[in-house]
Each structure stands twice: as C-alpha cells, then as structure tokens.
Design a protein around this motif. Structure first.
Motif, PDB file in Angstrom:
ATOM      1  N   ALA A 152    -104.529 -17.753 -65.638  1.00  0.00           N
ATOM      2  CA  ALA A 152    -105.584 -18.370 -66.155  1.00  0.00           C
ATOM      3  C   ALA A 152    -106.116 -17.503 -67.090  1.00  0.00           C
ATOM      4  CB  ALA A 152    -106.773 -18.657 -65.139  1.00  0.00           C
ATOM      5  N   CYS A 153    -106.667 -17.929 -68.138  1.00  0.00           N
ATOM      6  CA  CYS A 153    -107.302 -17.030 -69.337  1.00  0.00           C
ATOM      7  C   CYS A 153    -108.525 -16.253 -68.439  1.00  0.00           C
ATOM      8  CB  CYS A 153    -107.909 -18.032 -70.068  1.00  0.00           C
ATOM      9  SG  CYS A 153    -109.097 -17.083 -71.548  1.00  0.00           S
ATOM     10  N   GLY A 154    -108.533 -14.905 -68.817  1.00  0.00           N
ATOM     11  CA  GLY A 154    -109.694 -13.952 -68.350  1.00  0.00           C
ATOM     12  C   GLY A 154    -110.877 -14.515 -68.412  1.00  0.00           C
ATOM     13  N   ARG A 155    -111.257 -15.084 -69.894  1.00  0.00           N
ATOM     14  CA  ARG A 155    -112.491 -15.406 -70.045  1.00  0.00           C
ATOM     15  C   ARG A 155    -112.985 -16.535 -69.024  1.00  0.00           C
ATOM     16  NH1 ARG A 155    -111.819 -18.123 -74.993  1.00  0.00           N
ATOM     17  NH2 ARG A 155    -111.111 -19.707 -73.460  1.00  0.00           N
ATOM     18  N   ASP A 156    -111.885 -17.212 -68.731  1.00  0.00           N
ATOM     19  CA  ASP A 156    -112.546 -18.491 -67.702  1.00  0.00           C
ATOM     20  C   ASP A 156    -112.691 -17.959 -66.138  1.00  0.00           C
ATOM     21  OD1 ASP A 156    -112.241 -20.065 -70.005  1.00  0.00           O
ATOM     22  OD2 ASP A 156    -110.154 -20.929 -69.420  1.00  0.00           O
ATOM     23  N   VAL A 157    -111.843 -16.994 -66.006  1.00  0.00           N
ATOM     24  CA  VAL A 157    -112.068 -16.371 -64.724  1.00  0.00           C
ATOM     25  C   VAL A 157    -113.278 -15.765 -64.760  1.00  0.00           C
ATOM     26  CG1 VAL A 157    -111.291 -14.882 -63.134  1.00  0.00           C
ATOM     27  CG2 VAL A 157    -109.524 -15.972 -64.321  1.00  0.00           C
ATOM     28  N   THR A 158    -113.804 -14.852 -65.426  1.00  0.00           N
ATOM     29  CA  THR A 158    -115.138 -14.220 -65.549  1.00  0.00           C
ATOM     30  C   THR A 158    -116.222 -15.206 -65.532  1.00  0.00           C
ATOM     31  OG1 THR A 158    -114.395 -12.292 -66.697  1.00  0.00           O
ATOM     32  CG2 THR A 158    -116.624 -12.862 -66.913  1.00  0.00           C
TER      33      THR A 158
ATOM     34  N   GLY B   4    -109.612 -10.051 -77.319  1.00  0.00           N
ATOM     35  CA  GLY B   4    -110.939 -10.410 -77.493  1.00  0.00           C
ATOM     36  C   GLY B   4    -111.380 -11.879 -77.015  1.00  0.00           C
ATOM     37  N   ALA B   5    -111.102 -12.678 -77.957  1.00  0.00           N
ATOM     38  CA  ALA B   5    -111.448 -13.995 -77.458  1.00  0.00           C
ATOM     39  C   ALA B   5    -110.889 -14.481 -75.975  1.00  0.00           C
ATOM     40  CB  ALA B   5    -110.669 -15.092 -78.516  1.00  0.00           C
ATOM     41  N   LYS B   6    -110.003 -14.234 -75.443  1.00  0.00           N
ATOM     42  CA  LYS B   6    -109.802 -14.620 -74.256  1.00  0.00           C
ATOM     43  C   LYS B   6    -109.859 -13.568 -73.275  1.00  0.00           C
ATOM     44  CE  LYS B   6    -106.025 -17.576 -76.143  1.00  0.00           C
ATOM     45  NZ  LYS B   6    -105.925 -17.232 -77.325  1.00  0.00           N
ATOM     46  N   ASP B   7    -110.406 -12.337 -73.503  1.00  0.00           N
ATOM     47  CA  ASP B   7    -110.679 -11.315 -72.804  1.00  0.00           C
ATOM     48  C   ASP B   7    -111.406 -11.612 -71.666  1.00  0.00           C
ATOM     49  OD1 ASP B   7    -109.794  -8.399 -72.406  1.00  0.00           O
ATOM     50  OD2 ASP B   7    -112.038  -8.355 -72.218  1.00  0.00           O
TER      51      ASP B   7
ATOM     52  N   GLY C  82    -107.829 -11.732 -85.471  1.00  0.00           N
ATOM     53  CA  GLY C  82    -108.471 -13.031 -85.242  1.00  0.00           C
ATOM     54  C   GLY C  82    -108.713 -13.034 -83.885  1.00  0.00           C
ATOM     55  N   GLU C  83    -108.033 -12.702 -82.772  1.00  0.00           N
ATOM     56  CA  GLU C  83    -107.972 -12.309 -81.628  1.00  0.00           C
ATOM     57  C   GLU C  83    -109.280 -11.421 -81.253  1.00  0.00           C
ATOM     58  OE1 GLU C  83    -107.843 -13.179 -77.596  1.00  0.00           O
ATOM     59  OE2 GLU C  83    -106.702 -14.232 -79.256  1.00  0.00           O
ATOM     60  N   LYS C  84    -109.469 -10.114 -81.876  1.00  0.00           N
ATOM     61  CA  LYS C  84    -110.287  -9.439 -81.501  1.00  0.00           C
ATOM     62  C   LYS C  84    -111.690 -10.019 -81.882  1.00  0.00           C
ATOM     63  CE  LYS C  84    -107.420  -6.013 -80.782  1.00  0.00           C
ATOM     64  NZ  LYS C  84    -107.088  -5.200 -79.278  1.00  0.00           N
ATOM     65  N   ALA C  85    -111.792 -10.648 -83.109  1.00  0.00           N
ATOM     66  CA  ALA C  85    -112.851 -11.488 -83.772  1.00  0.00           C
ATOM     67  C   ALA C  85    -113.461 -12.439 -82.921  1.00  0.00           C
ATOM     68  CB  ALA C  85    -112.801 -11.748 -85.250  1.00  0.00           C
ATOM     69  N   GLY C  86    -112.776 -12.660 -81.755  1.00  0.00           N
ATOM     70  CA  GLY C  86    -113.373 -13.837 -80.869  1.00  0.00           C
ATOM     71  C   GLY C  86    -114.681 -13.209 -79.964  1.00  0.00           C
TER      72      GLY C  86
END
Length: 406
Positions: free
Chosen positions: A19-25, A147-150, A184-188
């Motif tokens: 799963a996306c780390g952001r969603d897990v958190t 970033g974005a999905k972190d 773009g990913e980091k700017a998330g």
C-alpha cells in the motif's frame, strides 16, 4: 515482548509496502486518534542533505528554547539509524528509551489494520505517539522515500514549513527517471499556503517546485549559503548550503529567533556519520554519501579542505545504487579503492564492486571486512576516506572504531 523482539519484528516487515505509505499513515493516525494534531511540524524532503538540515533545524530550535522564558520541546524523526533504532526518534537531542520503544512498539504491533505497514510506517507511528505523550511542541520530520506518497505525508496536521533540500537521480524505479519527475514527487509534501524553502538545485527541478508553489499559493524562499564566518557543528563545505536551508526554515516559522540564537544552534549541531573524522592517527573520515550527488559533495569538500592530496578510499554500497558513477567521481583522487560488503541482504558483494571499479582502470581490492580494509589502507600513509552507505558507516561506528583506535 522484549526490546530485541519488538525491533526484530518491526525490522522484518516489508521495506516497501503493498500500500501507499501515505495511506498507511492515514489509517494509523485514524486508529490512534491523530496524535500529531496540534504539533508544529517542519517537513523536510530532498535527495541529499535532508538529515543534515533536520539536525541544524533541531539544534537551532533547542537553542531557541533554551534562550526563551517559555521552554518548548523539540522532536526529531529521521532515518536510517547508524547504530541503534532509537536514533530515529529524539526529543531535545535525547533518543527514545528502549523501554518506550518496547511499550509503544508492542501496542502498534497488536493493532489490526486494513493496510500492511512497513518497518518505516511503524517507526513513524511510534514517533507520533511518543511525541504526543511527551507533549512535544515542534517536530522536525524527515521524509523517508520521495514525498507525495511518503508515509510522512499522511499526517493530518499541516506543516508550518516545508523544505526540499536538493534534487538528484535516486530510486528512479519509484520516483521517476528524470529530475523533473523526482522534483514533482518531492514537491508532493507542499501544502496549500504553507511556506516552502528550497536549496540549490538545477533549473529543471526548481521550475517544477516553483510551479507547485504558485498553484498552492505558497511563499517560496531560495536558500543559498550562510556567511563564511559562521561556525558550523557539521564538517564539510556543502554543509553551508544545508545550514542555509535550515536558517530559512527557521525564518519562515511563526516564531521569531534572533541571529545569535541561530548562530549558537548551528555551531553545536550534531549529525554522526556525515564527514565524521573518527581517527586522527591514522586519519579516517567516514561519510554516508550513497549516491552520485552525495559523493560529488564529499569530493568537493575533500578538495577544498585538502587541496591536491590523494586518498585511500574504502567503499561499500547497496546493489541498487549507481556505484560505478560513484567510483568514477572519487577515482581521480586516489590510486586505489578498497571494497567491503555491507551487512545487508541488499548489499553489493565486495568482489563485484571491485571488478566494476577495476573496469574503470582504477586499482581495486576486495576485503573481507572494514578492519582489513583499514589495515591495508594504512600501509599507504594516506588519509583514509570511508563512504558508500549509511548502513556501512553505522557498522563501523557501532563497533566502536573511534579516535582511540590507531
């Protein structure tokens, strides 16, 4: 469970989750009742330098707390650790206790979640629970990957300042294979109306971040370098750029910190394993540079500090790193490179690394251990530089190889 059992169980969770780390958190925080709410969060991303910037910011905030009539607590969450997992979670420079890791870790492991957390997810959740318990006011939060999905991007509490230290090609299978894609990913991590600080980076990357700031109505500050007369606790010319990012972060906070307090914090900042001299006789410097841009910064610092000198390099890397380019960067500064295998399933074998370096026309020799590599390097009476992996540096520091060795 004991501390060792808790750490072993968490450590054996997936490194990259399904799963996306952001969603897990987000799920973790929902179940825990959002312990992060109310904290002043400084969110830091970047290819290189984010750990050093986090160390500078934490040190300045601690100095500001000391100088203030109203003391406040400063939490720090970073990765990876060098010696002990407890390094990842700190308050006012003091690591979380093993007892607290055991207690909170057991609590988290007992939870039933829909999504499968990774090792990193557990440590982040542990940090938020611990910071809430200890009534931490400011949290300096270093991203893990991207970033974005972190995972660190899944907190409901918006940050007070976001920072992106640098952009380079890394983890291209996850973040993209161009600087623009990675930027773009980091700017998330950037949030609506939140001030953003960025370090020196190429135009291709900075344009992506600038566009994101315009889209979200964020004030953007470009950091350059701090004054040359300011004393820094961290060694290396590139640390002046990291310090500049930290200073601009502080200046974008809602609190006011005077210049003397900023200078005091910069002077006592500590970040082990980065341009870290662990022995004077023989001279041994260890650095966690683990990608081409990090190794370039290491090379430039060595050139500035020791002009026209040759070094004996000891190198160990993970197999997914661009180790050929890393070796090419330091090759002109050395007649030989000794290679070692990191104690990790992800490690590149020393023999394979030595063969790749030899193909560049540089003398390379595989060694059984860092001790044997150091013993061989000492015979050339050159300064010894150890680099390639933070895990490798952690092995050396964890084994107690310090300034008392000779």
């Amino acid at each position: 469970m004991t501390y060792e059992q808790v750490v072993h169980t968490i450590d054996n969770k997936r490194r990259f989750g399904k799963a996306c780390g952001r969603d897990v958190t987000q799920e973790f925080m929902d179940v825990l009742g959002h312990p992060e709410l109310g904290m002043h969060i400084i969110h830091i991303a970047g290819t290189n330098g984010k750990g050093s910037v986090a160390a500078f910011v934490s040190s300045i905030l601690q100095a500001a707390s000391f100088a203030s009539s109203e003391h406040f607590k400063v939490g720090l969450f970073t990765s990876p650790h060098l010696i002990d997992y407890t390094e990842r979670i700190q308050i006012d420079g003091k690591q979380i206790s093993r007892e607290d890791v055991t207690r909170i870790g057991q609590q988290l492991l007992d939870m039933e979640l829909k999504l499968e957390p990774t090792m990193f997810d557990y440590w982040l959740a542990m940090a938020m629970v611990y910071f809430k318990e200890q009534q931490v006011d400011y949290v300096v939060l270093e991203t893990g990957l991207g970033g974005a999905k972190d995972s660190t991007n899944g907190l409901r509490q918006p940050p007070e300042v976001c920072a992106i230290t640098s952009i380079g090609l890394e983890h291209t299978q996850y973040l993209g294979d161009t600087l623009a894609a990675i930027a773009g990913e980091k700017a998330g991590i950037i949030k609506q109306g939140v001030p953003v600080v960025i370090g020196e980076m190429g135009e291709e990357a900075s344009q992506v971040i600038e566009a994101r700031c315009d889209e979200l109505g964020c004030d953007l500050t470009h950091a350059t370098q701090v004054d040359s007369d300011l004393k820094l606790g961290l060694f290396g010319g590139y640390q002046r750029k990291n310090a500049a990012v930290a200073v601009e972060i502080i200046r974008n906070l809602k609190m006011t910190v005077d210049n003397q307090t900023i200078a005091d914090g910069l002077a006592v900042a500590v970040w082990p394993g980065r341009m870290h001299v662990i022995s004077e006789k023989p001279y041994i410097l260890v650095d966690g540079a683990h990608n081409p841009s990090g190794v370039t910064a290491l090379r430039d610092s060595l050139k500035a500090e020791f002009s026209n000198q040759k070094f004996s390099f000891i190198m160990a890397v993970m197999a997914d790193k661009d180790y050929v380019e890393m070796a090419q960067i330091v090759a002109p500064m050395s007649e030989r490179i000794f290679t070692v295998t990191v104690d990790s399933e992800r490690a590149l074998q020393a023999k394979e690394l030595a063969d790749a370096i030899a193909a560049l026309g540089v003398k390379a020799q595989a060694c059984d251990s860092y001790e044997s590599a150091i013993d061989l390097a000492k015979t050339y009476n050159e300064k010894i530089i150890v680099f390639g992996s933070l895990y490798f540096i952690g092995e050396i520091l964890g084994a107690g190889y310090d300034k008392n060795k000779s």
